[in-house]
Write an enzyme that holds these catalytic residues in place. Structure first.
Site, PDB file in Angstrom:
ATOM      1  N   LEU A  33       0.815  -1.214   0.000  1.00  0.00           N
ATOM      2  CA  LEU A  33       0.000   0.000   0.000  1.00  0.00           C
ATOM      3  C   LEU A  33       0.855   1.274   0.000  1.00  0.00           C
ATOM      4  O   LEU A  33       1.937   1.315   0.577  1.00  0.00           O
ATOM      5  CB  LEU A  33      -0.922   0.000   1.226  1.00  0.00           C
ATOM      6  CG  LEU A  33      -1.843  -1.216   1.347  1.00  0.00           C
ATOM      7  CD1 LEU A  33      -2.756  -1.066   2.563  1.00  0.00           C
ATOM      8  CD2 LEU A  33      -2.673  -1.428   0.078  1.00  0.00           C
ATOM      9  N   HIS A  37      -3.483   4.230  -2.327  1.00  0.00           N
ATOM     10  CA  HIS A  37      -4.478   3.355  -1.685  1.00  0.00           C
ATOM     11  C   HIS A  37      -5.131   4.068  -0.498  1.00  0.00           C
ATOM     12  O   HIS A  37      -6.331   3.934  -0.258  1.00  0.00           O
ATOM     13  CB  HIS A  37      -3.818   2.075  -1.163  1.00  0.00           C
ATOM     14  CG  HIS A  37      -3.204   1.220  -2.225  1.00  0.00           C
ATOM     15  ND1 HIS A  37      -1.846   1.091  -2.394  1.00  0.00           N
ATOM     16  CD2 HIS A  37      -3.783   0.438  -3.167  1.00  0.00           C
ATOM     17  CE1 HIS A  37      -1.606   0.260  -3.393  1.00  0.00           C
ATOM     18  NE2 HIS A  37      -2.754  -0.148  -3.886  1.00  0.00           N
ATOM     19  N   GLY A 147      -8.882   3.175  -7.890  1.00  0.00           N
ATOM     20  CA  GLY A 147      -8.042   4.308  -8.299  1.00  0.00           C
ATOM     21  C   GLY A 147      -8.212   4.562  -9.795  1.00  0.00           C
ATOM     22  O   GLY A 147      -8.223   3.621 -10.600  1.00  0.00           O
ATOM     23  N   LEU A 148      -8.318   5.839 -10.156  1.00  0.00           N
ATOM     24  CA  LEU A 148      -8.419   6.194 -11.576  1.00  0.00           C
ATOM     25  C   LEU A 148      -7.085   5.996 -12.294  1.00  0.00           C
ATOM     26  O   LEU A 148      -7.026   6.035 -13.521  1.00  0.00           O
ATOM     27  CB  LEU A 148      -8.911   7.636 -11.733  1.00  0.00           C
ATOM     28  CG  LEU A 148     -10.371   7.845 -11.323  1.00  0.00           C
ATOM     29  CD1 LEU A 148     -10.749   9.317 -11.400  1.00  0.00           C
ATOM     30  CD2 LEU A 148     -11.296   7.011 -12.199  1.00  0.00           C
ATOM     31  N   GLN A 153      -9.114  -0.519 -15.896  1.00  0.00           N
ATOM     32  CA  GLN A 153      -9.699  -1.412 -14.883  1.00  0.00           C
ATOM     33  C   GLN A 153     -10.981  -0.803 -14.312  1.00  0.00           C
ATOM     34  O   GLN A 153     -12.015  -1.469 -14.183  1.00  0.00           O
ATOM     35  CB  GLN A 153      -8.687  -1.647 -13.769  1.00  0.00           C
ATOM     36  CG  GLN A 153      -9.249  -2.354 -12.556  1.00  0.00           C
ATOM     37  CD  GLN A 153      -8.164  -2.737 -11.549  1.00  0.00           C
ATOM     38  OE1 GLN A 153      -7.501  -3.728 -11.717  1.00  0.00           O
ATOM     39  NE2 GLN A 153      -7.998  -1.940 -10.505  1.00  0.00           N
ATOM     40  N   SER A 186       2.605   0.621  -6.836  1.00  0.00           N
ATOM     41  CA  SER A 186       3.408  -0.358  -6.087  1.00  0.00           C
ATOM     42  C   SER A 186       4.603  -0.805  -6.924  1.00  0.00           C
ATOM     43  O   SER A 186       5.616  -1.233  -6.392  1.00  0.00           O
ATOM     44  CB  SER A 186       2.560  -1.581  -5.746  1.00  0.00           C
ATOM     45  OG  SER A 186       1.397  -1.162  -5.073  1.00  0.00           O
TER      46      SER A 186
END
Ligand code: PAF
Length: 282
Positions: A33, A37, A147-148, A153, A186
């Site tokens: 994270l 996040h 998350g944009l 996704q 990440s």
């Protein structure tokens, strides 16, 4: 903060929330994270009485030769961050809890799932859609936060929720960036110092397209070319795609009529980096 590993305990916890009439916000993650996040958790806490975060490195969304084995697993640090952020529960399942033996069903969102990142990573979005569907069914939240930064996704999950009439709201949360514009990810930890500097070109490339759009350019191919030039000038030549698409559906257009988004995927060192920006006229 409760740490939940199995379906039964999760069910019990969720039933408790339902009994109290508490709105539950859900943030699905693969751990490792960062501030991006945490902004999802903050948003969930603003809008919901309870917040639950899942940490599950989903094997089915990694292709052969991808980084599943090396994907950073940093549970202790993640737990501390979530505790400080005021999260109520972590769902930390084993693979068999998500995928009990004998499973045969997958979720495919097509053709979107085979385009852009889906073209470079066959099967990736089927793995994402399937695990998100399972997580939604297990957690049963009222709202889910994405998350944009992972714009395709986010678009694909919204499409799935709409197509399958799933009873929840999907909220997109803006990308958190470093000072030089690099989107938090990440996978940034795979970059060397020199590659990290090079990676800031993604943000400059999208801004170049944004400038051209504001000056009146409405040909998506020209906007893509202007961004591509910035990447190449910065020495980024492993470009999976630079694409300007309709922001709502990610459909390809000959000429821009509705708000567009520019999406970029490149390889820098060992990392595959993606980013995007919805282009605006003002
Ligand atoms: O964005 C991610 O971290 C993953 O794709 C998700 C949504 C948690 C599914 O594994």
């Amino acid at each position: 903060m409760k740490i939940i590993a199995d379906r039964q305990t999760l069910n019990h916890w969720m039933n408790g929330c339902a009994k109290e009439g508490e709105r539950v916000g859900f943030v699905p993650t693969m751990g490792a994270l960062h501030a991006g996040h945490l902004s999802l958790v903050r948003e969930a806490r603003k809008q919901c009485r309870r917040t639950i975060v899942s940490i599950f490195v989903n094997p089915t969304q990694f292709g052969p030769g991808e980084d599943f084995g090396h994907y950073p697993r940093t549970f202790e640090a993640d737990r501390d961050l979530l505790e400080k952020a005021g999260c109520d529960a972590i769902f930390l399942p084993e693979v068999e809890t998500i995928y009990p033996p004998g499973g045969q069903t997958v979720v495919a969102v097509e053709p979107l799932g085979s385009q852009l990142c889906g073209a470079a990573r066959p099967g990736h979005f089927q793995g994402v859609a399937t695990v998100v569907m399972i997580l939604f069914n297990l957690v049963r939240p009222q709202v889910a936060y994405f998350g944009l930064k992972d714009y395709q996704q986010y678009t694909l999950i919204r499409q799935m929720v709409r197509d399958l009439a799933m009873p929840l709201e999907v909220v997109g949360v803006p990308t958190v960036r470093e000072r030089d514009g690099l989107a938090l990810s990440s996978r940034n930890r795979y970059l060397t110092e020199a590659e990290r500097l090079q990676a800031s070109a993604l943000f400059r490339a999208m801004n170049r397209a944004q400038d051209h759009y504001r000056k009146g350019e409405s040909d998506p191919r020209q906007l893509e070319q202007s961004a591509r030039e910035v990447l190449l000038e910065s020495g980024i030549d492993r470009i999976d795609y630079v694409a300007v698409r309709e922001a709502e559906t990610l459909q390809e257009r000959e000429c821009i009529e509705t708000p567009p988004v520019i999406l970029i995927a490149v390889r820098v060192g060992k990392a595959r980096l993606i980013d995007n920006m919805v282009l605006s006229l003002y």
